[in-house]
Scaffold this motif. Structure first.
Motif, short mmCIF file in Angstrom:
data_model
loop_
_atom_site.label_atom_id
_atom_site.label_comp_id
_atom_site.label_asym_id
_atom_site.label_seq_id
_atom_site.Cartn_x
_atom_site.Cartn_y
_atom_site.Cartn_z
N TYR A 37 0.85 -1.19 0.00
CA TYR A 37 0.00 0.00 0.00
C TYR A 37 0.89 1.24 0.00
O TYR A 37 1.96 1.24 0.61
N PHE A 84 -4.87 6.22 -0.35
CA PHE A 84 -3.98 5.11 -0.62
C PHE A 84 -4.16 4.59 -2.04
O PHE A 84 -5.25 4.67 -2.61
N ILE A 106 3.83 -0.81 3.70
CA ILE A 106 3.21 0.50 3.50
C ILE A 106 4.30 1.50 3.15
O ILE A 106 5.23 1.72 3.93
#
Length: 227
Positions: free
Chosen positions: A28, A51, A195
């Motif tokens: 992400y 995102f 992330i």
């Protein structure tokens, strides 16, 4: 005897600095998480985090070369702090979010900027601007047990030895804990998720043959050549 039509590929992975491999589940990415970069892209400096995603097998590791992708004439690298999730969860509280982090790495979010600009103008998805093959070079992952949770420190990118991006982790609009908490309201995070937490100002194009060197003080560094 397997019931698979064909043999499944080996899971994508990122080396762990102290030994072993981190199997990547999903990637992400946080958009516009540094105020100066948000402004250079023409946006307000504190909007709710949003995102987008890259495929797990977009990772490039071990200092391997980064191919210049097709269908673009404006390739931009974006240096980012990468958060490696070691414990999953959903609706995670900000106060406990860092307990879900296994470690951190340095990453580059490779972007087909011309495709992204065209998609924005047309109101279409960014997928082919961000989630293409080999679009996520990364350093090895440093475990939290060794480096803690970096919340300040220089984050830089140089191209052929010349500085291109420079910022500080303290300049992030949304910190790591806030980002994890917010993302976990939309998806159930899993061990193996990565992330990418956004990039500072100074983004610009690169060409074949360019040498990219990214570093985050206290986290690590990576080097790759565009081919």
């Amino acid at each position: 005897m397997s019931d698979f039509l064909f043999a499944p590929p080996s899971p994508p992975s990122v080396p762990i600095a102290r030994g072993g491999l981190f199997a990547v589940h999903r990637i992400y990415c946080v958009g516009r998480n540094y105020a100066e970069h948000a402004r250079e892209m023409g946006h307000d400096d504190r909007e709710p985090p949003f995102f987008f995603a890259k495929p797990a097998d977009a990772v490039i590791v071990g200092g391997a070369s980064t191919p210049y992708p097709p269908q673009t004439a404006d390739l931009h690298p974006e240096v980012e702090l990468v958060v490696a999730i070691g414990q999953g969860g959903e609706n995670i509280a900000v106060g406990s979010a860092l307990e879900h982090v296994y470690g951190y790495a340095v990453g580059l979010d490779m972007t087909r900027r011309d495709l992204q600009a065209a998609a924005k103008k047309a109101g279409k998805p960014w997928e082919m601007a961000k989630g293409f093959d080999q679009s996520a070079p990364m350093s090895s992952i440093e475990p939290v047990t060794q480096i803690g949770h970096p919340d300040k420190g220089s984050i830089t990118l140089s191209v052929n030895g010349a500085p291109q991006q420079r910022g500080d982790l303290a300049d992030q609009i949304w910190g790591v804990a806030e980002t994890i908490a917010h993302l976990s309201q939309f998806v159930s995070l899993k061990a193996g998720d990565l992330i990418m937490t956004g990039t500072p100002a100074g983004v610009g194009p690169v060409e074949r043959g360019d040498v990219l060197e990214a570093e985050i003080v206290g986290v690590g560094s990576l080097r790759t050549i565009i081919v």
